[in-house]
Design a protein around this motif. Structure first.
Motif, PDB file in Angstrom:
ATOM      1  N   LYS A   1      21.416  -3.101  -9.703  1.00 42.79           N
ATOM      2  CA  LYS A   1      20.380  -2.116  -9.167  1.00 42.79           C
ATOM      3  C   LYS A   1      18.960  -2.412  -9.949  1.00 42.79           C
ATOM      4  O   LYS A   1      17.908  -2.306  -9.271  1.00 42.79           O
TER       5      LYS A   1
ATOM      6  N   LYS B   1      13.172   2.972  -5.024  1.00 38.20           N
ATOM      7  CA  LYS B   1      14.317   3.944  -4.841  1.00 38.20           C
ATOM      8  C   LYS B   1      15.444   3.268  -5.747  1.00 38.20           C
ATOM      9  O   LYS B   1      16.291   3.787  -6.424  1.00 38.20           O
ATOM     10  N   ALA B   2      15.318   1.889  -5.869  1.00 37.71           N
ATOM     11  CA  ALA B   2      16.416   1.058  -6.783  1.00 37.71           C
ATOM     12  C   ALA B   2      16.242   1.542  -8.154  1.00 37.71           C
ATOM     13  O   ALA B   2      17.211   1.632  -8.799  1.00 37.71           O
ATOM     14  N   THR B   3      14.915   1.769  -8.615  1.00 40.17           N
ATOM     15  CA  THR B   3      14.832   2.133  -9.953  1.00 40.17           C
ATOM     16  C   THR B   3      15.136   3.547 -10.311  1.00 40.17           C
ATOM     17  O   THR B   3      15.904   3.749 -11.319  1.00 40.17           O
TER      18      THR B   3
ATOM     19  N   SER C   1      25.698  -0.645 -13.362  1.00 36.43           N
ATOM     20  CA  SER C   1      24.475  -0.327 -12.753  1.00 36.43           C
ATOM     21  C   SER C   1      23.392  -1.531 -12.586  1.00 36.43           C
ATOM     22  O   SER C   1      22.282  -1.412 -12.115  1.00 36.43           O
TER      23      SER C   1
ATOM     24  N   HIS D   1      15.349  11.968  -4.245  1.00 41.64           N
ATOM     25  CA  HIS D   1      15.699  10.781  -5.201  1.00 41.64           C
ATOM     26  C   HIS D   1      15.277  10.848  -6.637  1.00 41.64           C
ATOM     27  O   HIS D   1      15.841  10.253  -7.575  1.00 41.64           O
TER      28      HIS D   1
ATOM     29  N   GLN E   1      17.651   5.134  -8.548  1.00 37.94           N
ATOM     30  CA  GLN E   1      19.225   4.692  -8.676  1.00 37.94           C
ATOM     31  C   GLN E   1      19.883   4.165  -9.799  1.00 37.94           C
ATOM     32  O   GLN E   1      20.834   4.408 -10.276  1.00 37.94           O
ATOM     33  N   THR E   2      18.925   3.221 -10.391  1.00 35.96           N
ATOM     34  CA  THR E   2      19.510   2.620 -11.799  1.00 35.96           C
ATOM     35  C   THR E   2      19.401   3.862 -12.652  1.00 35.96           C
ATOM     36  O   THR E   2      20.525   3.890 -13.293  1.00 35.96           O
TER      37      THR E   2
ATOM     38  N   LYS F   1      17.584  -5.564  -8.602  1.00 36.84           N
ATOM     39  CA  LYS F   1      17.041  -5.331  -7.386  1.00 36.84           C
ATOM     40  C   LYS F   1      15.734  -4.935  -7.273  1.00 36.84           C
ATOM     41  O   LYS F   1      14.781  -5.226  -6.450  1.00 36.84           O
ATOM     42  N   ALA F   2      15.596  -3.830  -8.159  1.00 39.90           N
ATOM     43  CA  ALA F   2      14.309  -3.100  -8.431  1.00 39.90           C
ATOM     44  C   ALA F   2      13.107  -4.116  -8.687  1.00 39.90           C
ATOM     45  O   ALA F   2      11.857  -4.252  -8.101  1.00 39.90           O
TER      46      ALA F   2
END
Length: 309
Positions: free
Chosen positions: A263, A285-287, A260, A26, A289-290, A266-267
């Motif tokens: 995400k 994980k969301a960080t 984005s 990731h 993904q951003t 969400k983070a």
């Protein structure tokens, strides 16, 4: 299929998963996206040299993976990892991988990256050899050596600059032979978002890091203020792109980075609403993904702007 064959197949698949997880996949987008972005920026000046692009991409991924393995090794040596460790770190204690094997594999990745670096330098500038060696040294000393960078308040700054901004500028330079103000300005949000990956990790691990004597930004600020910093850095990245569009530095197409934003939200909410490290893992994980989605869309916007300008 016979039971023994089934078990063998499962163990083989599990073995692959262990080695793959040890690279911390990731985080690898922190290398892939900047290379793509730097190359996209170069389209305005030169035709893309595909060989240099591929070499830079693979070298960056190898250095990032090696850095993650150094982290794995030195966290184990310092007693920071145990079987209850949250996240995909702790492969040595959970999966029985020998520490020396992890260290040797990391240096092996560095060796391949060096060979690719020779090719890159031979087709661009040998000054990049010095820059590359500094990047590799930072990767090692991030968690290695007597004074690991990750144990200080400067982890986010070092990771953001070397893995975010510098990779973009090198990728741009090997294609064009120069560095422009535009390439520097466009690399700023990438630098911030890569730093945020480290910040999110440090927020999640705040309590454990404090017990082990680390002095990260998250520890110095406390969880609440660290989350405010995280949210502020997300906001800054989007506002920076808007400013680039208004100033005419980038085409309006790059506004698609807003896709984005969910995400990032969400983070931030994930860190606010949860307290246990395992509960905050999805926010971390969301960080990451951003960073991936934002950087990819930024590169796509630049590509589209180039072909439709």
């Amino acid at each position: 299929m016979q039971p023994n064959l089934q078990r063998s197949a499962v163990e083989s698949n599990r073995g692959f998963q262990v080695w793959w997880q040890m690279t911390r996949p990731h985080t690898l987008t922190a290398s892939f996206v900047p290379v793509l972005l730097g190359t996209a920026l170069s389209l305005k000046y030169e035709k893309i040299h595909v060989g240099l692009f591929i070499a830079m991409l693979i070298a960056s991924l190898l250095i990032q993976a090696a850095t993650n393995m150094f982290n794995e090794y030195f966290d184990f040596k310092r007693g920071l990892d145990n079987e209850e460790s949250v996240g995909i770190g702790g492969t040595i204690v959970r999966d029985g991988i020998k520490p020396k094997t992890v260290l040797n594999l990391a240096f092996g990745f560095y060796g391949i990256a060096l060979l690719l670096g020779v090719y890159i330098c031979a087709n661009s500038s040998w000054w990049l050899a010095l820059v590359g060696l500094i990047c590799m040294a930072i990767g090692y000393f991030y968690t290695g050596g007597p004074f690991p960078i990750a144990y200080t308040p400067f982890g986010e700054i070092f990771s953001g600059f070397f893995m975010g901004m510098l990779i973009i500028l090198i990728s741009f330079f090997i294609q064009t032979g120069t560095v422009t103000s535009t390439s520097i300005l466009v690399s700023v949000p990438s630098m911030v978002l890569v730093g945020e990956i480290m910040l999110s990790n440090n927020i999640r691990d705040l309590d454990g890091d404090k017990k082990n004597g680390r002095k990260t930004v998250a520890i110095l600020l406390g969880k609440k203020r660290a989350i405010y910093l995280l949210a502020g850095m997300f906001t800054f990245s989007y506002l920076w792109v808007i400013a680039l569009i208004v100033a005419g530095v980038t085409p309006a197409w790059v506004a698609i980075v807003i896709i984005s934003a969910p995400k990032a939200i969400k983070a931030t909410k994930g860190f606010i609403e949860n307290t246990l490290p395992i509960q905050m893992a999805p926010a971390m994980k969301a960080t990451a993904q951003t960073n991936t989605i934002f950087g990819f869309l930024l590169a796509v916007g630049i590509f589209i702007g180039h072909f439709f300008s």
